[in-house]
Design an enzyme around this catalytic site. Structure first.
Site, mmCIF file in Angstrom:
data_model
loop_
_atom_site.group_PDB
_atom_site.id
_atom_site.type_symbol
_atom_site.label_atom_id
_atom_site.label_comp_id
_atom_site.label_asym_id
_atom_site.label_seq_id
_atom_site.Cartn_x
_atom_site.Cartn_y
_atom_site.Cartn_z
ATOM 1 N N TYR A 31 85.261 131.028 34.078
ATOM 2 C CA TYR A 31 86.481 131.134 34.896
ATOM 3 C C TYR A 31 87.617 130.343 34.230
ATOM 4 C CZ TYR A 31 85.520 133.320 39.491
ATOM 5 O OH TYR A 31 85.296 134.194 40.511
ATOM 6 N N ARG A 45 98.965 133.958 28.009
ATOM 7 C CA ARG A 45 99.635 135.259 28.165
ATOM 8 C C ARG A 45 100.863 135.098 29.088
ATOM 9 N NH1 ARG A 45 99.569 140.909 29.880
ATOM 10 N NH2 ARG A 45 101.819 141.029 29.863
ATOM 11 N N ASP A 104 105.184 135.408 28.412
ATOM 12 C CA ASP A 104 106.183 136.058 29.261
ATOM 13 C C ASP A 104 107.318 135.088 29.598
ATOM 14 O OD1 ASP A 104 104.870 138.483 29.363
ATOM 15 O OD2 ASP A 104 103.663 137.902 31.094
ATOM 16 N N MET A 110 111.353 135.402 28.941
ATOM 17 C CA MET A 110 112.384 135.371 29.985
ATOM 18 C C MET A 110 113.437 134.317 29.691
ATOM 19 S SD MET A 110 110.543 135.943 33.619
ATOM 20 C CE MET A 110 109.152 134.911 33.328
ATOM 21 N N PHE A 119 108.973 139.816 34.175
ATOM 22 C CA PHE A 119 108.943 138.805 35.250
ATOM 23 C C PHE A 119 107.873 139.125 36.286
ATOM 24 C CE2 PHE A 119 112.825 141.166 36.931
ATOM 25 C CZ PHE A 119 112.255 141.631 38.105
ATOM 26 N N ASN A 172 83.679 125.913 40.916
ATOM 27 C CA ASN A 172 82.360 126.392 40.531
ATOM 28 C C ASN A 172 81.581 125.330 39.794
ATOM 29 O OD1 ASN A 172 81.003 129.073 40.724
ATOM 30 N ND2 ASN A 172 83.103 129.748 40.503
ATOM 31 N N ASP A 184 72.550 124.883 42.796
ATOM 32 C CA ASP A 184 73.445 126.014 42.545
ATOM 33 C C ASP A 184 74.195 126.332 43.834
ATOM 34 O OD1 ASP A 184 74.725 128.203 41.366
ATOM 35 O OD2 ASP A 184 72.931 128.749 40.245
ATOM 36 N N ASN A 243 78.105 135.161 42.836
ATOM 37 C CA ASN A 243 79.073 134.319 42.152
ATOM 38 C C ASN A 243 79.446 134.936 40.801
ATOM 39 O OD1 ASN A 243 80.652 132.075 41.878
ATOM 40 N ND2 ASN A 243 78.997 130.730 41.216
ATOM 41 N N SER A 297 81.614 137.905 41.356
ATOM 42 C CA SER A 297 82.997 137.501 41.654
ATOM 43 C C SER A 297 83.763 137.271 40.364
ATOM 44 C CB SER A 297 83.018 136.190 42.440
ATOM 45 O OG SER A 297 82.438 136.355 43.685
ATOM 46 N N THR A 319 77.982 127.570 50.793
ATOM 47 C CA THR A 319 77.370 126.491 50.018
ATOM 48 C C THR A 319 77.668 125.132 50.650
ATOM 49 O OG1 THR A 319 77.701 127.811 48.040
ATOM 50 C CG2 THR A 319 77.216 125.489 47.722
ATOM 51 N N HIS A 330 101.647 132.495 52.001
ATOM 52 C CA HIS A 330 101.782 131.052 52.151
ATOM 53 C C HIS A 330 100.456 130.313 52.151
ATOM 54 C CE1 HIS A 330 104.242 127.631 52.077
ATOM 55 N NE2 HIS A 330 103.260 127.064 52.714
ATOM 56 N N GLU A 355 98.029 131.176 50.498
ATOM 57 C CA GLU A 355 97.668 131.209 49.079
ATOM 58 C C GLU A 355 98.207 129.992 48.332
ATOM 59 O OE1 GLU A 355 95.874 132.708 47.018
ATOM 60 O OE2 GLU A 355 96.777 132.385 45.058
ATOM 61 N N TYR A 380 98.556 127.079 49.426
ATOM 62 C CA TYR A 380 97.689 125.932 49.692
ATOM 63 C C TYR A 380 96.274 126.153 49.201
ATOM 64 C CZ TYR A 380 101.368 123.422 51.886
ATOM 65 O OH TYR A 380 102.527 122.740 52.078
ATOM 66 N N SER A 429 92.517 113.371 43.797
ATOM 67 C CA SER A 429 91.826 112.328 44.559
ATOM 68 C C SER A 429 90.686 111.743 43.745
ATOM 69 C CB SER A 429 91.284 112.903 45.874
ATOM 70 O OG SER A 429 92.322 113.432 46.648
ATOM 71 N N SER A 489 91.583 109.846 56.690
ATOM 72 C CA SER A 489 92.910 110.452 56.890
ATOM 73 C C SER A 489 93.132 111.561 55.864
ATOM 74 C CB SER A 489 93.999 109.387 56.783
ATOM 75 O OG SER A 489 94.073 108.903 55.464
ATOM 76 N N THR A 525 100.923 116.535 53.455
ATOM 77 C CA THR A 525 100.981 116.208 52.041
ATOM 78 C C THR A 525 101.506 114.795 51.837
ATOM 79 O OG1 THR A 525 101.499 118.532 51.760
ATOM 80 C CG2 THR A 525 101.667 117.147 49.821
ATOM 81 N N HIS A 537 112.203 125.256 42.492
ATOM 82 C CA HIS A 537 111.357 124.584 43.487
ATOM 83 C C HIS A 537 109.896 124.978 43.336
ATOM 84 C CE1 HIS A 537 109.304 123.631 47.180
ATOM 85 N NE2 HIS A 537 109.125 124.920 47.401
ATOM 86 N N PHE A 538 109.620 126.292 43.292
ATOM 87 C CA PHE A 538 108.190 126.612 43.328
ATOM 88 C C PHE A 538 107.517 126.370 41.979
ATOM 89 C CE2 PHE A 538 109.727 131.155 42.943
ATOM 90 C CZ PHE A 538 109.079 131.491 41.770
ATOM 91 N N HIS A 539 108.294 126.412 40.881
ATOM 92 C CA HIS A 539 107.681 125.991 39.621
ATOM 93 C C HIS A 539 107.420 124.485 39.632
ATOM 94 C CE1 HIS A 539 108.915 129.971 38.137
ATOM 95 N NE2 HIS A 539 107.947 129.818 37.273
#
Lengths: 672, 131
Positions: free
Chosen positions: A63, A73, A77, A81, A104, A125, A136, A143, A146, A212, A285, A287, A289, A300, A316, A360, A420-422
């Site tokens: 994976y 790849r 791109d 751009m 894009f 995994n 496992d 698995n 997938s 699991t 959205h 996704e 998270y 962590s 917490s 967060t 922002h999202f980058h």
């Protein structure tokens, strides 16, 4: 009707040199690798040990490898751009509009679905079963399936480079542009089938990991003794199970529109294109998270290990994780504040969006307090984590700004949003991926990655990120919208030049990463990890050898508290001896199976045939893929046995290394 | 998988794993038969009330919804073996999570989609302006 449906020689873009040359290079490279593998006689090894493997560690590595290849790849791109926008000021640039649109779209699709997702799923995994102290995942063959279905999706996206075209309508192909009437080519179909097929794989991963973590843990490993990475993996996989069916259903509806003349999202016959935008973000959205939570888990682990302290505020942290897991399903409208809903709806979703930042925020403070008073070692994973803390906080704050509907009306679809999202995804997911890879690489392969090149890669990435994306914030505030193929506004041009320079720095980071891997492999003997615990780790994955044997643990660990491995080490140091040798028993492991590979092979054929309307091939592919499942279901022998003395031999090797470590530790007189 | 087999204990069983629980085959079959009877009864009842003057006309959809929810309950209890016992915490939590997400997505979508024309002029005003 044509035997090959819509497919003909014209599908290959003979008149466009860029995809053609790129395709040729990839093809030659691929051909060379395959030829080398066969000529050197590595094929049987590859088939036996990797392609048919159902071992979670091997699947995790595959994976991650897929993710890294697709990351390159997607990065190509990105280079195209940024360079296009640097050149295309009052000029057409070098990419024609229809090609720029595909780039894009491909960048977003590849980075989210085939780089970020496999990166996180790969780490889960590899790490989750080890941290839970088991052998496992719940369904090993599922698995493998997938993984290979995800690879199918990635393969289809790459085939579109030279056969036909890719989706020109954005990484989330909004109707009506993505409907057959406005996008008659095969591009959107490539997108749809790649994601429908790989989406099945992702959903199965979700089911597999929820099962699991809920059902298979080492004796004594209660929920509140699991590592935060396992908790975040649990939350992310719960979200996969809840959210990915929404994506599949939405894309299936668009597919029905395009293939069978349905009217879910057309303007005619009672359809509503806004419903697509609503549903796709009801997946989209969560996704975000699904990607971010496992990343928080990685940080962590890293921050706790390299600060030499237990994680501050463990409970917490668990609460914040599960809070995000739920609340992330209540904020999706903030992706389309401008769609026309009234102030009530926008207000509620804006507030919900601001609230999710609290979860967060709790985590950020916990990480800071973990570092506070610790003896911090500035190894490469820790550098990625600290770079993340600063960068992600900036990205989070611009996110809270965008959560305010009136501000969003100004900034919607501008480069401010892109920045922002980058900002959150690069620091949140990519940095976590690199931190995780550096951290667990010695566990996977038995030797560490070269620190110098790793640190160079970190600094180039961090600086490159700021130089590339901070100008995009400014350009966005100056009114520049996203996805522009060319522009006339002089005020934007300098910022585009700076951003293009940033991409050059990022390219240096990529070069460092590649060099790091090459150098580390060549110097693997001096970077060898003998003890299985190169970082003074605290959780169970460090209790076994590096690389771990196929069965992970000779005897399942007996967990008596949080940070079980730290406790084992402390006990060993206090009593000046290892725990007494256990009674070894034979271990049963699932047998390898080519099911996943063969099913994915026929899924690829089915997907390709569906894209090009080659109906006989669709039938053939589906029948064959189904036959593979039936054949698998009728197998007689599911498991093979590793005899007790083989287990004992492997474990005694590990114990010898640990005894040496203890000896050395004693003489060095380090505090525990 | 070995660990899976080792770790089946009575406190934490998946629905359908009968060997761990102390049920005889007779009890099991009896449960399914009761469930089947209840399910058939509810199905027949919903077809019946549509064609009968027993219920006030506009109340029929409400009655159908009630019967449908009862049907879901019968399936969950008798066929999927969801109970309130402590061994079922995981299953109940999973069910609650699923119901919550479905409610959020469907309820949210209905609310959002019904709100889309908020910023538009009402239709009659629009036609008046065009005149």
């Amino acid at each position: 009707m044509h035997l090959l449906g819509k497919l003909s020689w014209n599908a290959i873009p003979w008149d466009q040199p860029i995809p053609l040359v790129a395709g040729a290079v990839v093809f030659v490279a691929l051909f060379a690798v395959v030829a080398w593998t066969i000529l050197k006689g590595h094929l049987p090894y590859l088939w036996r040990e990797w392609i048919t493997s159902v071992d979670h560690k091997r699947i995790g590595v595959m994976y991650t490898l897929l993710a890294l290849v697709m990351l390159v790849r997607g990065f190509v791109d990105a280079i195209m751009m940024r360079s296009q926008q640097a050149i295309a000021f009052r000029a057409p640039g070098y990419l024609p509009p229809e090609h720029y649109n595909q780039i894009f779209s491909a960048h977003g699709t590849i980075m989210i679905f085939f780089a970020a997702m496999p990166l996180m799923i790969g780490l889960m995994n590899f790490v989750v079963p080890l941290q839970l102290g088991v052998r496992d995942v719940a369904f090993p063959t599922l698995n493998a399936t997938s993984f290979w279905l995800t690879a199918t999706g990635a393969l289809l996206v790459n085939i579109s480079l030279v056969v036909g075209e890719f989706d020109p309508a954005g990484w989330l192909p909004y109707p009506p542009l993505s409907e057959l009437r406005y996008s008659p080519g095969v591009g959107v179909d490539y997108y749809l089938w790649a994601l429908l097929i790989s989406g099945v794989g992702t959903l199965m991963t979700g089911i597999n990991f929820v099962t699991t973590i809920l059902k298979i843990r080492a004796p004594g490993m209660s929920y509140l003794r699991m590592t935060i990475f396992c908790w975040t993996a649990l939350a992310a996989n719960l979200m996969i199970v809840a959210a990915f069916p929404v994506l599949t259903a939405t894309l299936a509806m668009l597919t029905l529109d395009r293939y069978l003349g349905f009217h879910f999202f057309t303007n005619a016959a009672g359809g509503n294109m806004m419903m697509f935008i609503n549903l796709i973000w009801a997946w989209g959205h969560p996704e975000v998270y699904i990607l971010a939570l496992p990343s928080f888990g990685v940080f962590s682990e890293v921050i706790s290990t390299f600060s030499g302290k237990p994680l501050f505020g463990y409970r917490s942290m668990v609460a914040a994780t599960m809070f995000i897991c739920l609340v992330s399903f209540t904020v999706w409208l903030h992706h389309f504040f401008t769609m026309g809903a009234g102030a009530d709806v926008n207000g509620i979703f804006g507030i919900a969006t601001s609230i999710i930042a609290v979860g967060t925020g709790v985590k950020i403070y916990n990480w800071l307090f973990t570092m506070y008073g610790g003896r911090i070692r500035f190894a490469t994973p820790m550098l990625w984590a600290m770079g993340f803390l600063v960068t992600f906080t900036i990205g989070g704050m611009t996110g809270v700004l965008l959560a305010v509907p009136p501000a969003d009306f100004q900034l919607h679809n501008s480069l401010f949003l892109v920045a922002h999202f980058h900002n959150v995804l690069i620091s949140g997911v990519l940095f976590a991926g690199f931190a995780g890879i550096t951290y667990w690489f010695p566990k996977a392969f038995g030797f560490r990655l070269h620190e110098g090149w790793g640190k160079a890669a970190f600094w180039f990435s961090l600086i490159g990120f700021y130089v590339t994306f901070m100008p995009l914030y400014v350009a966005g505030l100056l009114g520049m919208t996203r996805r522009l193929q060319h522009y006339e506004v002089a005020a934007w041009h300098p910022w585009m030049l700076v951003a293009a320079f940033g991409i050059v720095i990022m390219t240096c980071a990529l070069a460092c990463q590649v060099t790091q891997i090459v150098v580390s492999i060549r110097r693997r003997d001096e970077l060898r990890d003998e003890t299985g615990d190169p970082w003074d780790g605290r959780s169970l994955e460090w209790a076994t050898a590096s690389p771990p044997p196929a069965f992970n643990f000779a005897v399942l660990p007996d967990v008596r508290g949080e940070e079980p491995y730290q406790a084992i080490k402390r006990r060993a140091i206090e009593t000046q001896q290892l725990s007494s040798e256990a009674q070894y028993e034979p271990i049963e492991l699932p047998r390898n199976s080519p099911t996943g590979f063969i099913a994915a092979f026929f899924s690829t054929i089915t997907g390709f045939a569906l894209i090009w309307h080659i109906w006989w091939m669709v039938g053939l592919g589906l029948a064959a893929a189904y036959a593979v499942f039936v054949w698998f279901a009728w197998r007689d022998v599911e498991e093979y046995e590793i005899p007790a003395d083989a287990v004992a031999r492997a474990d005694r090797d590990r114990r010898r290394a640990r005894a040496e470590w203890l000896d050395h530790h004693e003489r060095a007189g380090e505090p525990a | 998988m070995t660990p899976a087999k080792e770790e089946i204990n009575a406190d934490d069983v998946a629905p359908g794993v009968m060997e761990a629980a102390d049920h005889s085959i007779r009890d099991g079959i009896q449960g399914y038969l009761i469930g089947l009877a209840l399910a058939i009864m509810l199905t027949v009842a919903s077809f019946y009330i549509v064609h009968t003057p027993l219920i006030w006309g506009p109340g029929i959809p409400v009655a159908l919804v009630v019967l449908a929810i009862a049907q879901i309950g019968v399936h969950l209890v008798f066929f999927l073996h969801i109970t309130t016992a402590p061994d079922n915490t995981n299953n109940v939590l999973a069910l609650a999570f699923g119901v919550l997400i479905v409610a959020l997505v469907i309820g949210g979508s209905l609310w959002i989609m019904s709100h889309l024309n908020q910023n538009m002029l009402p239709m009659d005003q629009m036609t008046r302006m065009q005149r």
